[in-house]
Design an enzyme around this catalytic site. Structure first.
Site, PDB file in Angstrom:
ATOM      1  N   GLY A 200      41.457  23.715  60.656  1.00  0.00           N
ATOM      2  CA  GLY A 200      41.005  23.309  61.991  1.00  0.00           C
ATOM      3  C   GLY A 200      40.103  22.090  61.949  1.00  0.00           C
ATOM      4  O   GLY A 200      40.283  21.136  62.713  1.00  0.00           O
TER       5      GLY A 200
ATOM      6  N   ASN B  69      33.241  36.966  70.860  1.00  0.00           N
ATOM      7  CA  ASN B  69      32.119  37.726  70.296  1.00  0.00           C
ATOM      8  C   ASN B  69      32.378  38.288  68.899  1.00  0.00           C
ATOM      9  O   ASN B  69      31.575  39.045  68.378  1.00  0.00           O
ATOM     10  CB  ASN B  69      31.667  38.857  71.236  1.00  0.00           C
ATOM     11  CG  ASN B  69      31.352  38.309  72.611  1.00  0.00           C
ATOM     12  OD1 ASN B  69      30.767  37.222  72.715  1.00  0.00           O
ATOM     13  ND2 ASN B  69      31.761  39.007  73.651  1.00  0.00           N
TER      14      ASN B  69
ATOM     15  N   ALA C 208      46.101  41.394  60.602  1.00  0.00           N
ATOM     16  CA  ALA C 208      45.866  41.155  62.035  1.00  0.00           C
ATOM     17  C   ALA C 208      47.096  40.545  62.709  1.00  0.00           C
ATOM     18  O   ALA C 208      47.344  40.783  63.886  1.00  0.00           O
ATOM     19  CB  ALA C 208      44.651  40.249  62.225  1.00  0.00           C
TER      20      ALA C 208
ATOM     21  N   HIS D 299      51.559  31.535  55.543  1.00  0.00           N
ATOM     22  CA  HIS D 299      52.034  32.508  54.565  1.00  0.00           C
ATOM     23  C   HIS D 299      53.331  33.087  55.124  1.00  0.00           C
ATOM     24  O   HIS D 299      53.422  33.335  56.329  1.00  0.00           O
ATOM     25  CB  HIS D 299      50.979  33.612  54.422  1.00  0.00           C
ATOM     26  CG  HIS D 299      51.083  34.431  53.168  1.00  0.00           C
ATOM     27  ND1 HIS D 299      51.930  34.136  52.129  1.00  0.00           N
ATOM     28  CD2 HIS D 299      50.425  35.554  52.796  1.00  0.00           C
ATOM     29  CE1 HIS D 299      51.772  35.024  51.164  1.00  0.00           C
ATOM     30  NE2 HIS D 299      50.872  35.907  51.551  1.00  0.00           N
TER      31      HIS D 299
HETATM   32  N1  LIG Z   1      42.420  32.629  52.354  1.00  0.00           N
HETATM   33  C1  LIG Z   1      43.211  31.914  51.596  1.00  0.00           C
HETATM   34  O1  LIG Z   1      42.817  31.479  50.521  1.00  0.00           O
HETATM   35  C2  LIG Z   1      44.624  31.585  52.033  1.00  0.00           C
HETATM   36  C3  LIG Z   1      45.340  30.618  51.332  1.00  0.00           C
HETATM   37  C4  LIG Z   1      46.603  30.259  51.777  1.00  0.00           C
HETATM   38  C5  LIG Z   1      47.151  30.906  52.872  1.00  0.00           C
HETATM   39  N2  LIG Z   1      46.455  31.876  53.510  1.00  0.00           N
HETATM   40  C6  LIG Z   1      47.058  32.520  54.709  1.00  0.00           C
HETATM   41  O2  LIG Z   1      46.435  31.983  55.847  1.00  0.00           O
HETATM   42  C7  LIG Z   1      46.402  32.982  56.884  1.00  0.00           C
HETATM   43  C8  LIG Z   1      44.973  33.188  57.318  1.00  0.00           C
HETATM   44  O3  LIG Z   1      44.278  33.741  56.203  1.00  0.00           O
HETATM   45  P1  LIG Z   1      42.694  33.659  56.075  1.00  0.00           P
HETATM   46  O4  LIG Z   1      42.378  34.105  54.688  1.00  0.00           O
HETATM   47  O5  LIG Z   1      42.215  32.355  56.572  1.00  0.00           O
HETATM   48  O6  LIG Z   1      42.308  34.795  57.110  1.00  0.00           O
HETATM   49  P2  LIG Z   1      40.921  35.459  57.219  1.00  0.00           P
HETATM   50  O7  LIG Z   1      39.844  34.652  56.574  1.00  0.00           O
HETATM   51  O8  LIG Z   1      41.098  36.850  56.786  1.00  0.00           O
HETATM   52  O9  LIG Z   1      40.728  35.303  58.806  1.00  0.00           O
HETATM   53  C9  LIG Z   1      40.863  36.338  59.620  1.00  0.00           C
HETATM   54  C10 LIG Z   1      40.855  35.871  61.068  1.00  0.00           C
HETATM   55  O10 LIG Z   1      41.585  36.863  61.735  1.00  0.00           O
HETATM   56  C11 LIG Z   1      40.782  37.362  62.793  1.00  0.00           C
HETATM   57  N3  LIG Z   1      41.116  38.761  63.011  1.00  0.00           N
HETATM   58  C12 LIG Z   1      41.104  39.768  62.095  1.00  0.00           C
HETATM   59  N4  LIG Z   1      41.493  40.912  62.670  1.00  0.00           N
HETATM   60  C13 LIG Z   1      41.750  40.617  63.968  1.00  0.00           C
HETATM   61  C14 LIG Z   1      42.213  41.363  65.066  1.00  0.00           C
HETATM   62  N5  LIG Z   1      42.517  42.660  64.965  1.00  0.00           N
HETATM   63  N6  LIG Z   1      42.371  40.740  66.249  1.00  0.00           N
HETATM   64  C15 LIG Z   1      42.087  39.431  66.369  1.00  0.00           C
HETATM   65  N7  LIG Z   1      41.654  38.651  65.363  1.00  0.00           N
HETATM   66  C16 LIG Z   1      41.493  39.251  64.169  1.00  0.00           C
HETATM   67  C17 LIG Z   1      39.350  37.162  62.377  1.00  0.00           C
HETATM   68  O11 LIG Z   1      38.544  37.103  63.516  1.00  0.00           O
HETATM   69  P3  LIG Z   1      37.148  37.914  63.632  1.00  0.00           P
HETATM   70  O12 LIG Z   1      36.100  37.107  62.913  1.00  0.00           O
HETATM   71  O13 LIG Z   1      36.954  38.006  65.086  1.00  0.00           O
HETATM   72  O14 LIG Z   1      37.361  39.230  62.943  1.00  0.00           O
HETATM   73  C18 LIG Z   1      39.451  35.811  61.648  1.00  0.00           C
HETATM   74  O15 LIG Z   1      39.341  34.760  62.548  1.00  0.00           O
HETATM   75  C19 LIG Z   1      47.031  34.236  56.284  1.00  0.00           C
HETATM   76  O16 LIG Z   1      48.402  34.253  56.620  1.00  0.00           O
HETATM   77  C20 LIG Z   1      46.854  34.025  54.798  1.00  0.00           C
HETATM   78  O17 LIG Z   1      47.798  34.725  54.015  1.00  0.00           O
HETATM   79  C21 LIG Z   1      45.200  32.215  53.140  1.00  0.00           C
END
Ligand SMILES: NC(=O)c1ccc[n+]([C@@H]2O[C@H](COP(=O)([O-])OP(=O)(O)OC[C@H]3O[C@@H](n4cnc5c(N)ncnc54)[C@H](OP(=O)(O)O)[C@@H]3O)[C@@H](O)[C@H]2O)c1
Length: 405
Positions: free
Chosen positions: A102, A119, A158, A180
């Site tokens: 972003g 929130n 999620a 992913h």
């Molecule tokens: N992390 C990595 O290193 C990485 C690398 C490459 C690709 N990816 C992929 O990128 C994608 C995002 O991964 P990420 O690691 O960035 O995710 P993350 O850090 O786990 O982010 C989670 C997001 O989802 C929201 N969320 C969780 N539960 C929710 C629900 N029930 N309703 C609404 N919002 C919810 C959270 O909001 P709240 O704060 O409100 O809970 C937060 O904004 C995934 O597909 C992942 O496989 C990740």
């Protein structure tokens, strides 16, 4: 790949790592003396043949196999701005990737908005990063309604949980983006069955969202995989390459959703984390059981690996590493690598099967959507942190010059 909480924790530690100088400890490695002794330690070029370029697509020979690679240079900022001039990029979720991608999109000048639940922790973090409620920060539904390209960066669990609410909003003309392949590839388990009349694309940075951001700020780009799941407009591939560059990728490697998710789940369970942690623990425990002190066991298992050898392997390859170490180390390491490979290969085959048949996905969805997930997760992390190896590691790390006051 990492859970949200851990990725948040990682942000700060990765930041520290990025700014910390690599400390060269005493080690059996001596690249310089090896070079003086005339070993063939000169790093080799990563690719064995020059680029063949056709309209921005490069075919690169990776050790005899030709692959398609796209490059950031073909998408300068002006071209990106022109390409996306009529688009609103709605980035849903502001965790590790949401944050990195972003902010990079915003800095590139594109019309990007963030959608997260009001929130929640992410909402507050987005505000801290300068996203303004009502201007470019909305709840999820409103962001989707405003967006032309919906970037689903919710955690994988999620994505599945929210799909019944999100799917009806993905009307013809919109594009669905993932980082992913997890949700659509394992749709029998995740229930993420994408609408048939929209483009569905993927750009998966090969690193944490923090690295996506750090490399972008350094004027570099992260390696990413790009893939098309559904091409309704005939423009899906071009669009995902442009988006991949816009979010901060340097080189973009063409793959499929299936291959991306299978290799990703396999890698993180294997050499990237699970396998390496298992190997660290096994080596450390044997040293301790054979009477070595915690510091000696930790230094010989983790510290020397991460501070000295792995960066050299990363920079120059294993052949360089072997050439740069002592003859004693080289002989033993080459001999034992064959035994480790033979013993571990069946385990890796089991792991691949478990990924491909959906067992790993089922386990992850089941575990991560339990109501007591947070408690279980905290308990498991506390147990790992409390292992002697990692407590010893804390003490060893505190002695690094950058951690001394
Ligand atoms: N992390 C990595 O290193 C990485 C690398 C490459 C690709 N990816 C992929 O990128 C994608 C995002 O991964 P990420 O690691 O960035 O995710 P993350 O850090 O786990 O982010 C989670 C997001 O989802 C929201 N969320 C969780 N539960 C929710 C629900 N029930 N309703 C609404 N919002 C919810 C959270 O909001 P709240 O704060 O409100 O809970 C937060 O904004 C995934 O597909 C992942 O496989 C990740």
């Amino acid at each position: 790949m990492a859970a949200r909480q851990s990725s948040r924790a990682l942000r700060s530690s990765v930041k520290q790592l990025a700014s910390a100088p690599v400390v060269q400890r005493r080690t059996f490695v001596s690249a310089l003396s090896a070079a003086r002794a005339g070993f063939a330690v000169a790093p080799k070029a990563a690719v064995s043949s020059p680029f063949q370029q056709t309209r921005g697509i490069k075919t690169i020979d990776f050790a005899g196999t030709k692959e398609t690679v796209y490059e950031r240079d073909d998408w300068p900022r002006e071209k990106l701005l022109e390409y996306f001039k009529d688009d609103t990029l709605a980035l849903i979720g502001y965790g590790s990737q949401g944050h990195g991608q972003g902010l990079n999109l915003r800095d590139n000048g594109l019309n990007v908005i963030v959608g997260v639940r009001k929130n929640g922790a992410s909402w507050k973090e987005a505000e801290q990063d300068g996203w303004i409620p009502g201007k470019n920060l909305f709840d999820i539904d409103e962001a989707i309604s405003k967006g032309t390209i919906i970037m689903n960066l919710l955690s994988d669990a999620a994505q599945s949980e929210t799909w019944p609410a999100i799917k009806p909003q993905l009307v013809k003309g919109k594009t669905l983006y993932f980082s992913h392949g997890f949700s659509p590839v394992f749709k029998d388990l995740t229930k993420v069955d994408v609408p048939k009349d929209i483009d569905v694309i993927l750009c998966a940075p090969k690193g944490s969202g923090r690295t996506v951001r750090t490399l972008f700020r350094e004027g570099r780009g992260i390696n990413s995989s790009v893939a098309v799941y559904q091409d309704v407009t005939g423009k899906a591939e071009e669009k995902v390459v442009a988006l991949g560059v816009a979010v901060g990728s340097g080189y973009l490697y063409k793959t499929t959703f299936e291959k991306e998710v299978w290799s990703d789940l396999y890698g993180e369970r294997g050499c990237l984390m699970g396998g390496i942690h298992g190997m660290f623990l096994a080596q450390y425990e044997v040293l301790r059981e054979r009477g070595h002190s915690p510091s000696e066991a930790f230094n010989e298992t983790v510290e020397e690996a991460t501070q000295s050898l792995y960066p050299l392997i990363g920079a120059n390859g294993m052949d360089y590493m072997y050439a740069a170490c002592s003859t004693t180390a080289r002989r033993g390491a080459i001999d034992w690598s064959k035994r480790f490979k033979d013993i571990l290969k069946p385990v890796f085959n089991d792991l691949y099967d478990s990924v491909k048949d959906g067992s790993e996905t089922a386990r992850s969805l089941e575990y991560n959507s339990r109501p007591d997930y947070r408690e279980l997760y905290n308990k498991e992390m506390a147990e790992i942190a409390d292992l002697e190896i990692w407590r010893a590691g804390k003490a060893v790390r505190s002695l690094r010059p950058e951690n001394q006051k």
